[in-house]
Design a protein around this motif. Structure first.
Motif: not given
Length: 475
Positions: A331-334, A350-357
């Motif tokens: 979801i966060w990647g998409f 946004f990239t960092a948020s996706h990477g962390h989760l």
């Protein structure tokens, strides 16, 4: 976690050594992440002592290396159960490789801390830093990693060929070959930045979103059999489906990194579509196994009032993995994968948020679960229940990482609105967006949630050090 391994097979003893180093590097990853987060708020903090670039490098590389250690440990833990051979073919060489790798990692970290950077010469590439983001290890360490992984792979492969050949181990052996081979794509030199980025993404993406995802599938399949007595035919069926989907979607999904580096535009549609499909089979396997187990075994109590689940902390972390993978990687990647969106979100928080989760949900969770399985084996515990410390670790780490993800998403949203859409993505626009209250508040909450995560890690470490003795005494 530190003792009581004498009765284990040599393979599982080596697995525990890998887990011990992994948990230390996990703590280092969180510590350097907290320092880097503080430097977002106070840019002068540790300036010219431990700059943000160094903290970030240590934070990300510690993440990759602790997960690599835990992966190697997980393979050595499952190897005797899946092959029927307690003593791998070249266990002595395997132990030597462990100590060589640990010594090399120690030297590299010390160089990162005390030397940090060097002149633009060949010697800097060989002895200080290669300069590729996420793959900053000096060239000598790169070569050493390849040698160590080849020794590891040979050990696993020849043990597999000598023993029984389960579906789980067959997928694992094939996946490890791809995992080892892809690292080589980032080791040659090219003076064309687009070509360099092309091959660099082969390592970064195909490691994480193809071979690592399949690897996690094999661990989940093994863990569900160990903890729930899940039917092997069910988990292996979904594992083969996962291989089909993940190698397909992982390879084609690589295209979502190709949008802005000079590759053909057909990658826009291919990369956007297939990268969203990767986590689906892992969730499907977990749900199917739980449904089947609940229907046939879940209502059965093992002894008196004791649960039929053999390892409470492990099944909790495996459960978080199944859905954390789908949420973080999927979801966060998409959220920011479609090129029409990515043109605004690329390079923002946004990239960092996706990477962390994604890294937490897809990898950290399952590897922590494998550590608990290792402790259960070390102490010979029949059924290991979650302690208060186990529960605190799960709640605080999960809450902390999700909180960081939300905070970074808000920061990224602010960047997209102000820096990209309103001010046109110029140099001054970047600094304007960085200094607005929305962004600063989001970074404050990211740091607070980072502290929550670190407190959860302290509970996790405390639990890993004590749960084995406590549960063994209770039994």
């Amino acid at each position: 976690m530190l003792s009581k391994t004498a009765h284990l097979s040599p393979s599982k003893q080596l697995a525990m050594n890998y887990f011990r180093v992994a948990i230390v590097l996990f703590g280092a990853q969180l510590l350097f992440g907290l320092l880097a987060g503080l430097q977002f708020l106070f840019p002068d903090f540790l300036y010219n002592v431990l700059d943000f670039s160094v903290n970030r490098m240590l934070h990300i590389n510690a993440l990759v290396v602790w997960m690599l250690y835990a992966m190697l440990g997980s393979v050595y833990l499952m190897l005797p159960d899946e092959t029927g051979i307690d003593h791998p073919v070249a266990i002595g060489l395997g132990k030597l490789a462990f100590w060589v790798l640990t010594a090399a990692v120690t030297v590299v970290v010390l160089v990162y801390l005390f030397i940090q950077i060097g002149p633009g010469k060949e010697s800097t590439i060989w002895f200080i830093n290669e300069g590729r983001e996420y793959l900053e290890a000096p060239r000598w360490a790169d070569i050493g990693i390849v040698v160590v992984v080849l020794i590891f792979y040979a050990n696993v492969f020849f043990t597999y060929m000598k023993g029984k050949k389960t579906g789980i181990m067959t997928v694992m052996v094939a996946d490890l070959l791809a995992l080892a081979g892809l690292y080589l794509a980032g080791m040659f030199y090219t003076d064309n930045i687009s070509v360099d980025q092309y091959w660099w993404w082969w390592v970064i993406h195909l490691w994480v979103e193809a071979t690592w995802e399949v690897f996690v599938g094999t661990l989940a399949a093994y863990g569900l059999i160990k903890v729930l007595n899940a039917k092997r035919e069910i988990v292996e069926m979904w594992l083969w489906i996962e291989v089909l989907m993940l190698f397909g979607s992982g390879i084609l999904g690589l295209g979502h990194h190709y949008f802005w580096i000079g590759t053909p535009e057909y990658w826009w549609e291919i990369g956007a579509l297939f990268s969203a499909l990767e986590p689906v089979p892992l969730v499907a396997m977990f749900v199917h196994v739980l449904y089947d187990w609940g229907k046939e075994q879940g209502h059965v109590q093992a002894e008196g009032k004791r649960t039929a689940i053999k390892n409470g902390p492990a099944i909790a972390w495996i459960s978080i993995n199944a859905f954390g993978n789908f949420l973080g990687a999927g979801i966060w990647g998409f959220f920011h994968t479609l090129p029409q969106v990515n043109i605004y979100t690329h390079g923002t928080q946004f990239t960092a948020s996706h990477g962390h989760l994604a890294f937490f949900g897809a990898y950290a969770t399952i590897l922590i679960g494998m550590m608990y399985l290792g402790i259960q084996e070390s102490y010979g515990i029949e059924r290991m229940k979650a302690t208060f410390k186990s529960k605190m670790a799960i709640v605080l780490i999960t809450f902390g990482v999700v909180g960081m993800t939300v905070a970074l998403t808000i920061a990224g949203y602010e960047q997209v609105l102000v820096e990209r859409a309103e001010l046109g993505a110029g140099w001054q626009a970047y600094f304007t967006a960085q200094n607005l209250p929305w962004y600063i508040q989001a970074q404050v909450w990211r740091e607070i949630m980072g502290v929550v995560t670190f407190v959860g890690f302290v509970y996790l470490l405390w639990d890993l050090l004590t749960i084995g003795k406590k549960e063994a005494a209770a039994e």
